[in-house]
Design a protein around this motif. Structure first.
Motif, mmCIF file in Angstrom:
data_model
loop_
_atom_site.group_PDB
_atom_site.id
_atom_site.type_symbol
_atom_site.label_atom_id
_atom_site.label_comp_id
_atom_site.label_asym_id
_atom_site.label_seq_id
_atom_site.Cartn_x
_atom_site.Cartn_y
_atom_site.Cartn_z
ATOM 1 N N GLU A 142 0.830 -1.211 0.000
ATOM 2 C CA GLU A 142 0.000 0.000 0.000
ATOM 3 C C GLU A 142 0.863 1.259 0.000
ATOM 4 O OE1 GLU A 142 -2.568 -0.224 3.306
ATOM 5 O OE2 GLU A 142 -3.768 -1.905 2.530
ATOM 6 N N ARG A 143 1.948 1.236 0.763
ATOM 7 C CA ARG A 143 2.841 2.396 0.782
ATOM 8 C C ARG A 143 3.483 2.618 -0.584
ATOM 9 N NH1 ARG A 143 6.271 0.505 3.931
ATOM 10 N NH2 ARG A 143 5.112 0.903 5.843
ATOM 11 N N LEU A 144 3.872 1.526 -1.259
ATOM 12 C CA LEU A 144 4.481 1.653 -2.578
ATOM 13 C C LEU A 144 3.488 2.199 -3.598
ATOM 14 C CD1 LEU A 144 6.924 1.150 -4.386
ATOM 15 C CD2 LEU A 144 6.102 -1.189 -4.727
ATOM 16 N N ARG A 149 1.478 6.759 -6.934
ATOM 17 C CA ARG A 149 0.438 7.709 -7.330
ATOM 18 C C ARG A 149 0.922 9.146 -7.164
ATOM 19 N NH1 ARG A 149 -3.087 4.008 -4.653
ATOM 20 N NH2 ARG A 149 -2.996 5.326 -2.786
ATOM 21 N N ASP A 150 1.585 9.421 -6.041
ATOM 22 C CA ASP A 150 2.106 10.776 -5.842
ATOM 23 C C ASP A 150 3.164 11.123 -6.886
ATOM 24 O OD1 ASP A 150 0.452 10.904 -3.663
ATOM 25 O OD2 ASP A 150 2.016 10.418 -2.201
ATOM 26 N N PHE A 151 4.006 10.154 -7.214
ATOM 27 C CA PHE A 151 5.036 10.401 -8.216
ATOM 28 C C PHE A 151 4.415 10.634 -9.596
ATOM 29 C CE2 PHE A 151 8.322 8.788 -11.207
ATOM 30 C CZ PHE A 151 9.283 9.759 -10.951
ATOM 31 N N MET A 156 2.754 14.342 -14.087
ATOM 32 C CA MET A 156 1.722 14.934 -14.936
ATOM 33 C C MET A 156 1.734 16.464 -14.866
ATOM 34 S SD MET A 156 0.174 12.525 -16.550
ATOM 35 C CE MET A 156 -1.308 13.352 -17.086
ATOM 36 N N GLU A 157 2.202 17.012 -13.768
ATOM 37 C CA GLU A 157 2.215 18.466 -13.609
ATOM 38 C C GLU A 157 3.507 19.098 -14.107
ATOM 39 O OE1 GLU A 157 1.500 19.193 -9.533
ATOM 40 O OE2 GLU A 157 -0.610 18.546 -9.590
ATOM 41 N N VAL A 158 4.460 18.291 -14.578
ATOM 42 C CA VAL A 158 5.735 18.828 -15.052
ATOM 43 C C VAL A 158 5.544 19.422 -16.442
ATOM 44 C CG1 VAL A 158 8.064 18.207 -15.783
ATOM 45 C CG2 VAL A 158 7.150 17.302 -13.650
ATOM 46 N N HIS A 159 6.116 20.592 -16.671
ATOM 47 C CA HIS A 159 6.075 21.248 -17.976
ATOM 48 C C HIS A 159 7.507 21.529 -18.415
ATOM 49 C CE1 HIS A 159 1.727 21.838 -17.739
ATOM 50 N NE2 HIS A 159 1.921 22.173 -16.454
ATOM 51 N N SER A 160 7.813 21.101 -19.596
ATOM 52 C CA SER A 160 9.166 21.238 -20.107
ATOM 53 C C SER A 160 9.476 22.690 -20.436
ATOM 54 C CB SER A 160 9.344 20.369 -21.361
ATOM 55 O OG SER A 160 10.630 20.559 -21.908
ATOM 56 N N GLU A 161 10.690 23.109 -20.106
ATOM 57 C CA GLU A 161 11.154 24.442 -20.461
ATOM 58 C C GLU A 161 11.865 24.460 -21.804
ATOM 59 O OE1 GLU A 161 13.557 25.832 -17.308
ATOM 60 O OE2 GLU A 161 11.907 25.925 -15.833
ATOM 61 N N VAL A 162 12.001 23.297 -22.449
ATOM 62 C CA VAL A 162 12.663 23.183 -23.744
ATOM 63 C C VAL A 162 11.601 22.976 -24.813
ATOM 64 C CG1 VAL A 162 14.366 21.894 -25.095
ATOM 65 C CG2 VAL A 162 14.692 22.207 -22.628
ATOM 66 N N ASP A 163 11.707 23.682 -25.930
ATOM 67 C CA ASP A 163 10.769 23.543 -27.036
ATOM 68 C C ASP A 163 11.037 22.217 -27.748
ATOM 69 O OD1 ASP A 163 8.940 23.844 -28.996
ATOM 70 O OD2 ASP A 163 9.921 25.526 -30.010
ATOM 71 N N SER A 164 10.108 21.275 -27.603
ATOM 72 C CA SER A 164 10.260 19.956 -28.220
ATOM 73 C C SER A 164 9.745 19.904 -29.651
ATOM 74 C CB SER A 164 9.534 18.903 -27.380
ATOM 75 O OG SER A 164 8.161 19.201 -27.299
#
Length: 369
Positions: A142-144, A149-151, A156-164
């Motif tokens: 359960e802890r894993l 889920r938190d990871f 999902m909230e990460v936004h790249s600062e490099v133009d892909s």
């Protein structure tokens, strides 16, 4: 003679006796030579004997004054430290602190045991001795899963600062695979545009981009941490010029022009958008207050009907935190938050009853989806 003490030596007594005898003899001789003459009795004060006795008495007084006692008659010394116990205060304080610390630890462990019904380490043991390893394995699983889920949420909230090179449209299409229902516009709201013969786009995507555009705002707690992103869906037919101004500001990422003015918990958040000098919002506005029902849902963006004749220097709008049926007819709703309701619930803790912010809220980024 009774008033003087008789503490004299033998030699002094003998001298006194001889002096008295000589005095008596001289008195008898005088009495034989002279005739007795009747005279008044005289009180004789003093005399040789009295002078000697006075001298001896003074000498005795001086000896008594200079006498030194051989017996120790002084009071015993007062041992204040032993009676008050000053030397033991530090030891008693240390014992008290150790006992208090042990009692607090015991109460904390008892509280944890009662809250978890014994599913924690007991007070006198450091390791839980379980008969089977299955409960411990389930807890680890359960802890894993919770950490995963938190990871995943952080990823999902990460936004790249490099133009892909990939557009936001392709990225959104890759994320959302479920088909959405076609957009149906309210006929009452669109009836007033029929006389203008405005050509409408045929595809549903273009229609949504025109009448239901979506913008996002990243909110940051001043001097603390980022709170997250909220996504707002705008209703063009409710207030076309207001929606157009928000889209322009978000497309240019003019997040510094959005200022949070006041926040009333469990009511709404007031925000201002600075306007340019030649902004068309300073003229009378076209609006439709019946597009959004304020009592049907929460997190509605609206502005007061007092501004339908034009805004002054800024566009003032509010975000409601609950359904407000009472404002129907007095405010014009032009948008609704479709993502980030948890953030709206979180920021309510930084407001007060008079609307003053206890912590500053900033918009760090904005854009068009």
């Amino acid at each position: 003679m009774a008033e003087f003490p008789l503490c004299v030596s033998c030699s002094e007594r003998e001298l006194a006796r001889l002096t008295a005898e000589e005095l008596s003899i001289s008195i008898r001789k005088d009495s034989k030579l002279k005739k007795p003459v009747r005279a008044k009795p005289k009180t004789v004060i003093g005399g040789p004997l009295m002078a000697n006795r006075m001298k001896m008495w003074r000498q005795h007084r001086e000896r008594v004054k200079e006498a030194i006692s051989k017996v120790d008659a002084e009071a015993p010394a007062f041992q204040a430290a032993r009676i008050t116990g000053v030397n033991n205060l530090r030891d008693e304080a240390q014992v008290f602190m150790r006992r208090t610390k042990a009692n607090i630890q015991l109460l904390v462990e008892i509280s944890r045991t009662m809250r978890t019904h014994g599913a924690i380490n007991p007070f006198r043991y450091e390791v839980v001795h379980a008969v089977s390893s299955i409960p411990i394995a389930l807890l680890g699983l359960e802890r894993l899963e919770r950490d995963n889920r938190d990871f995943g949420k952080r990823i999902m909230e990460v936004h790249s600062e490099v133009d892909s090179g990939l557009s936001d449209k392709r990225m959104l299409e890759g994320r959302s695979s479920a088909p959405s229902a076609p957009l149906e516009l309210p006929p009452q709201a669109m009836a007033k545009y029929e006389a203008f013969n405005i050509p409408l786009p045929e595809s549903d995507a273009e229609l949504r981009r025109l009448f239901r555009p979506r913008v996002y705002f990243d909110i940051y707690l001043k001097d603390a941490r980022p709170l997250g992103r909220i996504v707002v869906q705008l209703y063009t037919e409710a207030a076309p010029l207001v929606v157009l101004q928000l889209i322009k500001s978000c497309m240019c990422n003019q997040h510094s022009k959005f200022l949070v003015k006041r926040l009333f918990p469990n009511l709404w958040l007031e925000t201002d958008l600075l306007l340019a000098a030649e902004s068309p919002l300073k003229q009378p506005l076209e609006y439709d207050a019946k597009v959004i029902d304020h009592g049907a849902s929460s997190y509605v963006l609206s502005f007061s009907k007092a501004y339908v004749k034009g805004f002054t220097d800024h566009l003032s709008f509010a975000i409601s935190f609950k359904p407000l049926t009472v404002v129907n007819g007095s405010r014009v709703g032009f948008g609704r938050i479709v993502k980030g309701s948890k953030i709206c619930e979180c920021i309510q803790s930084y407001g007060t009853k008079n609307g003053k912010l206890s912590r500053g809220l900033l918009f760090t980024s904005c854009g068009l989806l």
